[in-house]
Design a protein around this motif. Structure first.
Motif, PDB file in Angstrom:
ATOM      1  N   ARG A   1     -10.442   5.718  -7.459  1.00 16.74           N
ATOM      2  CA  ARG A   1     -10.921   4.412  -6.988  1.00 16.74           C
ATOM      3  C   ARG A   1      -9.749   3.535  -6.522  1.00 16.74           C
TER       4      ARG A   1
ATOM      5  N   SER B   1       0.828  -1.204   0.000  1.00 17.87           N
ATOM      6  CA  SER B   1       0.000   0.000   0.000  1.00 17.87           C
ATOM      7  C   SER B   1       0.860   1.251   0.000  1.00 17.87           C
TER       8      SER B   1
ATOM      9  N   GLY C   1     -14.181  -4.521  -6.520  1.00 18.58           N
ATOM     10  CA  GLY C   1     -14.082  -4.071  -5.148  1.00 18.58           C
ATOM     11  C   GLY C   1     -13.339  -5.057  -4.286  1.00 18.58           C
ATOM     12  N   THR C   2     -12.893  -4.586  -3.091  1.00 16.82           N
ATOM     13  CA  THR C   2     -12.123  -5.446  -2.182  1.00 16.82           C
ATOM     14  C   THR C   2     -12.945  -5.939  -1.012  1.00 16.82           C
TER      15      THR C   2
ATOM     16  N   MET D   1      -8.832   1.967  -2.847  1.00 20.74           N
ATOM     17  CA  MET D   1      -8.490   0.570  -2.542  1.00 20.74           C
ATOM     18  C   MET D   1      -7.198   0.484  -1.749  1.00 20.74           C
TER      19      MET D   1
ATOM     20  N   ASN E   1      -7.741   1.702   1.691  1.00 16.63           N
ATOM     21  CA  ASN E   1      -8.479   0.691   2.451  1.00 16.63           C
ATOM     22  C   ASN E   1      -7.565  -0.422   2.939  1.00 16.63           C
TER      23      ASN E   1
ATOM     24  N   ASN F   1     -16.486   6.215   0.068  1.00 20.59           N
ATOM     25  CA  ASN F   1     -16.733   4.784  -0.062  1.00 20.59           C
ATOM     26  C   ASN F   1     -18.207   4.503  -0.363  1.00 20.59           C
TER      27      ASN F   1
END
Length: 968
Positions: A789, A751, A924-925, A793, A796, A862
């Motif tokens: 987006r 990340s 999506g995750t 992610m 997140n 989100n």
């Protein structure tokens, strides 16, 4: 022995049969690996050691239901890895679900060089990849990789490794034999060519014809790219003929090869002057030669053509540009032909002078005899009834010079007429080939004797090994066919007695004392010392070439002079096998190696029979225990003392599973001191909850004091008649905890690495927003939306990592949300246009509130992303913000497919996504709602959802207006 031992022994037989199915190495390996997968192994692969490259190279592999290859894998032995570690090990290693079996024979000194190496310099664990492969004692062949090995087959893995190593060694012996035969065949073919060329050369008395035959024959029969012949005349060496790629060039009188013999540095002159063969690379030539006809030849050989008195010329041969060098075998043949060419040239020159002809022929015959005299093979030449033999042949056949045909051994006479046979002479074995050569008065008969003693010895060893392996399979089958302990002991004893040619045999078990199970003669172990007890005490095989009555009572009673004793220890069975000899004898290492292979098989067979006898008595109790067992299984009494523990305690914790029989052991004493209060609380709950399962987690100390984390399941079965105790199952969770830690670190690292390029993309796209033409603005909006987006992610994933590590924070400050939410809404206008969804924003003028604006934007972002993701074209998405009492209320509503009612309670769990038909294709995750809930809770608020399938969804965030303390 576990119940699957029948299958283990049968599987060993089938694996051995696969190893014996073929003698070609790759076929052996392929047959064996396919047989292994048929026995239940999920995947099998073999890595063989290549001494030249010092690599472990994947050769063949097999897998259940499919095939795959490992041939592209080459692992240097000096690198670190599980395959390299297993290669230097003495026994099998386990890596997760994979067993790595070292394939080797011999002392295994390389597995522990610090204590076993006796060479100088001594190897260490760090230097053994560089030192040990050069040692003559090094016998490691490779590594056998087996994945998914059935548990019943695991005890037999050492024997599987031995059988595989043995098959590889046998294949290596066979390969060496074939290679030797191939070399012999090539050598014989070359000699035939030499003989044919010699006949062609000798058949001419014209110098040009002799040289033409010689040069063309060297090109055709030995593949030389260029052959040049120069002759010595009047103190000069002069080029005469060159054959290049099959084309003949006569260069007499116009060749560049024209050098004074006495002074020229050219190799042609040096070969004449020094009367020896020269191997000269191009760099070693004089400058003028490097620019001449040899300019592109990497290496050339210069062979003088000479008779006994003088050098007549020089033959130069090479294999052309970028080709191989001239080999030593080729050079010997050229030398031989050069000598024969010298004879022919001398004959041609003497043709004009008959008086010199006989002298030249005699000299060349003496030279040829000298060449034959030094040959390593024995050569016999018969001219009529009289014969000539070189030094080697005279030594082998005990001949005097001269001799006659009648002096030869009668066994050799059939080969004189043409043929091949093998004979034994003087304790050694020879391959004899012969036949007639020439016609008329020049006709002769030749015999060539080649020593094949070593090859014959290797073939005999191979036959012995095959016979022993077959006997080993028969031994396994006999053990499988037996019933009780005594029957199996008798079958093993009788077969071993025959296999090792002993006169006295006995099989015994140690149960307190030594109990006789079978004996070839009436005997009594009780009155005096016995060797089986000694072998068990010392834990090793005994090979006693001299046995005294003080060592064994059978020495006096049955006349045993020498003995072999195998201690057998497998599981709970202890015993041994004695093989006695009534005459003194020695025991070679090969026999002891075979005996060691029998040892493990016999131990398994007797342990199987021993367990079968006990099975009926313990069957009911074992079924009840294993019905509740997990990993390490304990049965405790009401006070917490161990009444029974599974065998896995030895491998998992290092404790002797039978130790509780010797000393009363309280299970809670082995829990880590810091976790003992938790374990004691779980124990109290167990005692008060009969029949119920109680779970927990704590650390248990291994035998070396290392704490190991376990999950525990306990069940109070004190009232169960077949158990009568508390069953506790322990499962090691070390790998799971480590995997969770590594996963969190990986997510955090990835990340962080992604955020920097995303920031650059977003920044540059924002700068371009006002500069791009109107037609490209929609594409730029798509770039911004996609990057945003992806940033969500990444954020997140990073937030989940922080949440799991306990480092998640919110930084609150007084802020008005209305402009913040307006900016967020503008960023989604492009998404709305691209997706064809109407976007309505209803924001009140919100009062000052104590919040973390970036985190609140993350939550609303989100929710909006999900709304646009799941709302079909033509639908509507709303963003609302208002004040209700003492709270801020933020709402995101859509006209999407809605969420099934049964999924609503789990919607905010990590990685949870709605599974409705309309949402399955959406990216999506599954982390956005999970993180959003934690952000809202960190502000002291709550997040709610209202949804019905087909009616859309409404997400509501309720935040305290004055920043209530959430307790984080």
């Amino acid at each position: 022995m576990r119940p699957g031992v029948f299958g283990v022994l049968a599987a060993l037989g089938r694996l051995q049969a696969a190893l014996l199915k073929d003698l070609e190495p790759r076929s052996i390996l392929r047959n064996f690996l396919e047989a292994a997968t048929e026995e239940g192994v999920e995947r099998a692969a073999l890595f063989l050691f290549h001494p030249k490259t010092r690599e472990l190279v994947g050769e063949v592999a097999s897998g259940r239901g499919r095939r795959y290859t490992v041939s592209a894998i080459a692992l240097p032995v000096y690198s670190q890895g599980p395959i390299q570690e297993a290669f230097f090990a003495e026994g099998p290693l386990k890596q997760k679900e994979e067993w790595l079996l070292p394939l080797a024979q011999g002392p295994f000194c390389w597995s522990d060089p610090e204590s076993r190496c006796t060479e100088r310099p001594r190897a260490t664990r760090e230097t053994r990849p560089l030192v040990c492969p050069s040692c003559p004692r090094f016998a490691a062949l490779g590594v056998l990789s087996l994945e998914g090995v059935p548990s019943g087959l695991v005890p037999a893995l050492p024997l599987v490794a031995q059988l595989t190593a043995l098959a590889l060694k046998n294949a290596e012996i066979l390969s060496g034999r074939e290679e030797a035969l191939s070399r012999l065949s090539l050598h014989a073919e070359a000699l035939r060519s030499v003989n044919e060329i010699a006949r062609q050369i000798a058949a001419n008395l014209d110098v040009n014809q002799v040289l033409s035959n010689l040069a063309l024959a060297l090109h055709r029969h030995f593949g030389f790219y260029r052959v040049t012949v120069a002759l010595v005349r009047d103190g000069f060496v002069r080029g005469h003929i060159t054959v290049k790629e099959g084309e003949v060039f006569w260069t007499e009188g116009r060749s560049r090869i024209f050098f004074p013999v006495a002074t020229s540095p050219d190799p042609f002159a040096r070969a004449v002057r020094e009367r020896r063969v020269l191997i000269v690379p191009r760099e070693g030539l004089p400058q003028e030669a490097q620019a001449g006809v040899m300019a592109f030849v990497p290496v050339a050989a210069y062979v003088p053509i000479q008779d006994e008195e003088r050098v007549l010329g020089v033959i130069a041969v090479d294999h052309g540009e970028k080709a191989r060098e001239v080999g030593p075998d080729e050079l010997r043949y050229v030398e031989l032909l050069a000598g024969m060419a010298g004879v022919a040239l001398r004959n041609a020159q003497a043709y004009r002078e008959r008086t010199e002809l006989s002298l030249a022929l005699a000299a060349e015959r003496r030279r040829l005899a000298g060449i034959l005299e030094e040959m390593p093979d024995g050569v016999v030449v018969l001219l009529g009834e009289e014969g000539f033999a070189n030094r080697r042949a005279r030594e082998v056949l005990s001949l005097e010079a001269p001799f006659r045909e009648a002096d030869l051994p009668a066994a050799l006479l059939p080969a004189l007429e043409g043929g091949r046979l093998e004979v034994s002479l003087g304790g050694r074995t020879y391959s004899v080939r012969g036949g007639p050569v020439g016609e008329g008065e020049e006709a002769a008969r030749i015999l060539v004797l080649h020593d094949i003693t070593e090859r014959t010895r290797m073939e005999a060893q191979l036959r012995e090994q095959v016979a022993f392996t077959s006997a080993l399979v028969g031994l396994a089958q006999a053990a499988l066919a037996g019933g009780g302990l005594e029957e199996v002991a008798q079958a093993l004893g009788e077969r071993l007695l025959r296999l090792f040619r002993a006169e006295v045999g006995a099989v015994a078990a140690r149960e307190g004392g030594v109990r006789l199970l079978w004996a070839s003669h009436p005997m009594d172990f009780s009155p005096g010392p016995n060797l089986i007890g000694r072998a068990l005490d010392e834990g090793r095989l005994l090979a006693l070439e001299e046995v005294t009555p003080e060592e064994c009572a059978l020495s006096g009673a049955l006349g045993v002079k020498s003995a072999l004793v195998l201690p057998l220890m497998a599981g709970g069975f202890q015993g041994g096998i004695l093989l006695g000899y009534t005459r003194p004898r020695s025991f070679p290492s090969r026999l002891l190696s075979w005996l060691a292979q029998v040892q493990s098989l016999a131990a398994l067979a007797l342990e199987k029979a021993h367990l079968l006898q006990e099975r009926e008595a313990n069957e009911a109790r074992l079924r009840a225990l294993f019905a509740y067992s997990q990993d390490v299984v304990y049965v405790l009494d009401r006070e917490g003392y161990i009444r029974w523990v599974s065998e896995s305690a030895r491998t998992v914790l290092g404790y002797d599973p039978e130790g509780y029989r010797q000393v009363r052991v309280r299970a809670l004493d082995y829990v880590h001191p810091e976790d003992r209060p938790l374990a004691e609380e779980l124990w109290r709950r167990l005692l008060s909850s009969e029949g119920e399962t109680v779970t927990g987690a704590f650390r248990v100390l291994r035998v070396d004091g290392t704490p190991v984390p376990f999950e525990a399941w306990g069940r109070n079965l004190l009232g169960e008649p077949r158990v009568g105790g508390v069953v506790v199952n322990l499962r090691d969770i070390t790998l799971r905890l480590e995997a969770e830690r590594v996963k969190s670190e990986f997510i955090a690292a990835v990340s962080h690495e992604l955020r920097t390029p995303l920031a650059v993309i977003l920044g540059l796209a924002e700068l371009l927003r006002e500069e791009v033409p109107e037609g490209a603005r929609e594409s730029l909006e798509l770039i911004l939306e996609s990057a945003f987006r992806l940033k969500n992610m990444v954020d997140n994933l990073l937030d989940v990592s922080r949440l799991e590590a306990g480092r998640f924070e919110v930084v609150r400050r007084p802020v008005r949300l209305t402009p913040v939410l307006s900016d967020l809404a503008r960023s989604f206008q492009g998404v709305a246009r691209l997706s064809g969804v109407e976007f309505k924003v209803e924001l009140e003028d919100l009062p000052l509130a104590e919040l973390d604006p970036e985190r609140i934007v993350q939550v609303v972002g989100n929710l909006l992303s999900n709304a646009f993701k799941f709302t079909p074209q033509g639908g509507t998405v709303w963003l609302r913000a208002r004040v209700e009492g003492e709270a801020l209320v933020l709402e995101v509503q859509d006209t999407g497919p809605g969420i099934p009612k049964e999924e609503l309670p789990r919607l905010f769990e990590r990685y949870r996504r709605a599974q409705s038909q309309a949402s399955r294709g959406a990216p999506g995750t599954g982390l956005g709602l999970y993180i959003s809930r934690h952000i809202v809770q960190a502000h002291g608020g709550r997040i709610e959802v209202e949804s019905e399938e087909g009616q859309g969804s409404l997400f509501r965030v309720i935040l305290p207006l004055y920043g209530a303390d959430p307790g984080h």
